[in-house]
Design a protein around this motif. Sequence first.
Motif, PDB file in Angstrom:
ATOM      1  N   ASP A  79       0.832  -1.212   0.000  1.00  0.00           N
ATOM      2  CA  ASP A  79       0.000   0.000   0.000  1.00  0.00           C
ATOM      3  C   ASP A  79       0.865   1.260   0.000  1.00  0.00           C
ATOM      4  OD1 ASP A  79      -2.577  -1.314   0.152  1.00  0.00           O
ATOM      5  OD2 ASP A  79      -2.013  -1.863   2.186  1.00  0.00           O
ATOM      6  N   SER A 108       2.101   4.462 -11.937  1.00  0.00           N
ATOM      7  CA  SER A 108       1.421   3.275 -11.437  1.00  0.00           C
ATOM      8  C   SER A 108       0.827   2.468 -12.574  1.00  0.00           C
ATOM      9  CB  SER A 108       0.325   3.669 -10.457  1.00  0.00           C
ATOM     10  OG  SER A 108      -0.639   4.475 -11.096  1.00  0.00           O
ATOM     11  N   ASN A 150       2.047   1.727  -3.531  1.00  0.00           N
ATOM     12  CA  ASN A 150       0.961   2.262  -4.354  1.00  0.00           C
ATOM     13  C   ASN A 150       0.817   3.770  -4.151  1.00  0.00           C
ATOM     14  OD1 ASN A 150       0.326  -0.243  -5.374  1.00  0.00           O
ATOM     15  ND2 ASN A 150      -1.333  -0.640  -3.918  1.00  0.00           N
ATOM     16  N   ASP A 188       1.364   6.511  -7.075  1.00  0.00           N
ATOM     17  CA  ASP A 188       0.174   7.268  -7.480  1.00  0.00           C
ATOM     18  C   ASP A 188       0.237   8.745  -7.125  1.00  0.00           C
ATOM     19  OD1 ASP A 188      -0.976   4.999  -8.502  1.00  0.00           O
ATOM     20  OD2 ASP A 188      -2.246   4.605  -6.764  1.00  0.00           O
TER      21      ASP A 188
END
Length: 265
Positions: free
Chosen positions: A248, A263, A251, A255
Amino acid sequence: MSLRSLKAVLVDLSGTLHVEDAAVPGAQEALTRLRQSPVAVKFVTNTTKECKRTLFERLRRLNFDLQEREIFTSLTAARNLLEQSAVRPLLLVEDSAREDFTGIETSDPNAVVIGLAPDHFNYQTLNKAFRLVLDGAPLIAIHKARYYKRKDGLALGPGPFVAGLEYATDTRATVVGKPEKAFFLEALRDLDCSPEEAVMIGDDARDDVAGAQNAGMLGILVKTGKYRAGDEGKIDPPPHLTCDSFPDAVNHILDHLLGSKQSEN
């Protein structure tokens, strides 16, 4: 941090990528995705119970894509300090960590170096350290973590033992690992990167996140390893982000700190 100004990501190991011989789910694939982005990746750890080579071999067995030279440990920082100080340490570290101190003179010690050493934390050895410090020997803490995560649960770190020696001798240890600002700056030194261009990911709110943010970096706290509910509220300023796990965190970086196109690649 503006989009695309990020140059480096520092990643904690124990509790963030793995817990002993088990990888955090999805961590290998997340690391691969992070490496496909235009940032440098370095692994920074306070682990003192094993030498860098053993730690590297453990991570390779878990199928992590990394090189031994990319790992910066508090053992390395402690060795550098010993060489600069030209002292002979009483080494309170596990036998498996002693390889990283090869060549350091330890006979007739005039300094105390303390890491995580469960097999050596007995009264006789700690009393020897106490007497040395009381006689003027410097007390060097590889780090002062309160506890860490093992597969059987949380376990005492070296911090309580360092604090005990500090209390008994009325002195203060020199700390070389996280959360010390110098540790983070040294980790970035060969990356051609300022702290403002770096992010730290770790499971320890104080040592990983607060330490990194005090050095000028962003800190991302993951809820694996030693994390306990409410840890993010124990530091000021709070983490840049608190998320469930390393994937996470990756990510979020891809992002929001590198632009959305990263991403999708």
